[in-house]
Scaffold this active site. Structure first.
Site, short mmCIF file in Angstrom:
data_model
loop_
_atom_site.label_atom_id
_atom_site.label_comp_id
_atom_site.label_asym_id
_atom_site.label_seq_id
_atom_site.Cartn_x
_atom_site.Cartn_y
_atom_site.Cartn_z
N HIS A 242 -43.62 77.21 -15.04
CA HIS A 242 -43.39 78.28 -14.07
C HIS A 242 -42.01 78.24 -13.38
O HIS A 242 -41.14 79.04 -13.66
CB HIS A 242 -44.49 78.25 -12.99
O1 RIB Z 1 -48.85 79.69 -10.16
C1 RIB Z 1 -47.80 78.78 -10.41
C2 RIB Z 1 -47.12 78.38 -9.15
O2 RIB Z 1 -48.04 77.70 -8.31
C3 RIB Z 1 -45.96 77.38 -9.38
O3 RIB Z 1 -44.98 77.57 -8.40
C4 RIB Z 1 -46.63 76.05 -9.20
O4 RIB Z 1 -45.71 75.04 -8.73
C5 RIB Z 1 -47.61 76.36 -8.11
O5 RIB Z 1 -46.94 76.27 -6.86
#
Ligand code: RIB
Ligand code: CA
Length: 313
Positions: A242
């Site tokens: 992500h």
């Molecule tokens: O949904 C993914 C996000 O949520 C990313 O930023 C991960 O680090 C969590 O914070």
């Protein structure tokens, strides 16, 4: 000219990789500071993890602040089931020697945005948007001064990951996300639609481990830990990656595709709270407030990430 950024983050293994990517690119990013927020795990733990990552990067010039320890209204929801008890399980990183700054993260955000030329500082947001929203509420003068907010959060075609409708960062603090979406600040949203394309497959992780440096080994251990949950859930070749997509977008925007649309946040219904209601097909006349990224080039992303990680100790 390096882009001035403040990183707002809840490390989390993927946040850690994003921070390393930014700190490995000093010709592209002037990282003014890092502010921790409650999210993946508690604020105190996220802040400690941010210090560990800065130490791992070898960059002694980076200051870390602690921001808010809970969302604006809702009770904090954390994600130890993904990130482990410490929030950065996987590598055995030493306790940080670096100390947290005394100043509250919200005050640091306000002071820094007021101190810099208007529209010259970008906020790279990797966690719940509590700090940014609270800074906007406390000092609205910062709003027109922000160059851009590039955030990992939300989802449209991919819908949600923490609930069927909502992505974690938005779900944890939907009220903060609503404040930010309505602020008028230029926003680029990096949603699950993009990050689910960036699968950390075995060959990609092996290439990172094969770099032979401390950072490569630590990133391999981090992602090999945090991917377990997603591999089981999605039954895919690799887990989504992500937060580093936020930095990659700023480094190489041509790797990504998207469009300027309206995005609003569900804050009322318990069934869909935290949902990013994205008018991707333009069926309403709502104001186009977000550059919503829909897809990205995974090979190009991992080539960039691996090449930059190679620069670290
Ligand atoms: O949904 C993914 C996000 O949520 C990313 O930023 C991960 O680090 C969590 O914070
Ligand atoms: Ca995060």
């Amino acid at each position: 000219m390096a882009r001035k950024i403040i990183i707002d983050t809840d490390p989390g293994q993927d946040d850690a990789v994003a921070i390393l990517l930014a700190l490995a690119s000093p010709e592209d990013f002037e990282v003014l500071g890092i502010v921790a927020v409650a999210g993946n795990v508690t604020l105190a733990q996220n802040a400690r993890n941010a210090l560990k990552v800065v130490e791992l990067s070898g960059r002694k010039d980076i200051a870390v602040y602690a921001g808010c320890e809970r969302p604006m209204r809702r009770t904090l929801v954390t994600a130890e089931h993904v990130h482990g008890e410490t929030g950065l399980d996987g590598p055995d990183l030493p306790l940080p020697k670096l100390k947290l700054e005394e100043q509250h993260g919200i005050d640091y955000l306000i002071e820094t945005l007021l101190a810099h030329e208007e529209k010259t500082v970008t906020l790279a947001c990797l966690g719940p948007l509590t700090n940014v929203a609270m800074a906007m509420v406390k000092e609205p003068r910062i709003i027109p001064r922000i160059q851009e907010i590039v955030l990992m959060g939300g989802g449209y075609f991919e819908m949600g990951n923490i609930t069927p409708a909502a992505e974690f960062n938005i779900y944890v603090d939907p009220d903060a996300a609503d404040v930010v979406m309505r602020s008028g600040v230029p926003i680029t949203m990096v949603p699950l639609d993009v990050t689910h394309m960036m699968q950390s497959t075995k060959p990609r992780l092996e290439r990172i481990r094969g770099l032979g440096n401390k950072a490569g080994a630590a990133v391999y251990d981090m992602l090999s830990f945090s991917e377990r949950f997603d591999l089981k859930k999605y039954e895919s070749e690799g887990a989504p990656l992500h937060d580093p997509c936020v930095m990659a977008y700023m480094l190489k925007p041509d790797l990504f595709q998207g469009r300027h649309i309206n995005v609003e946040i569900e804050t009322g219904s318990e069934l869909t709270v935290g949902m990013t209601v994205a008018d991707y097909w333009g069926v309403t006349n709502r104001p186009k407030n977000v550059n919503f990224l829909r897809s990205g080039n995974a090979d190009g992303f991992y080539a960039l990430l691996t090449e930059r990680l190679a620069r670290l100790p």
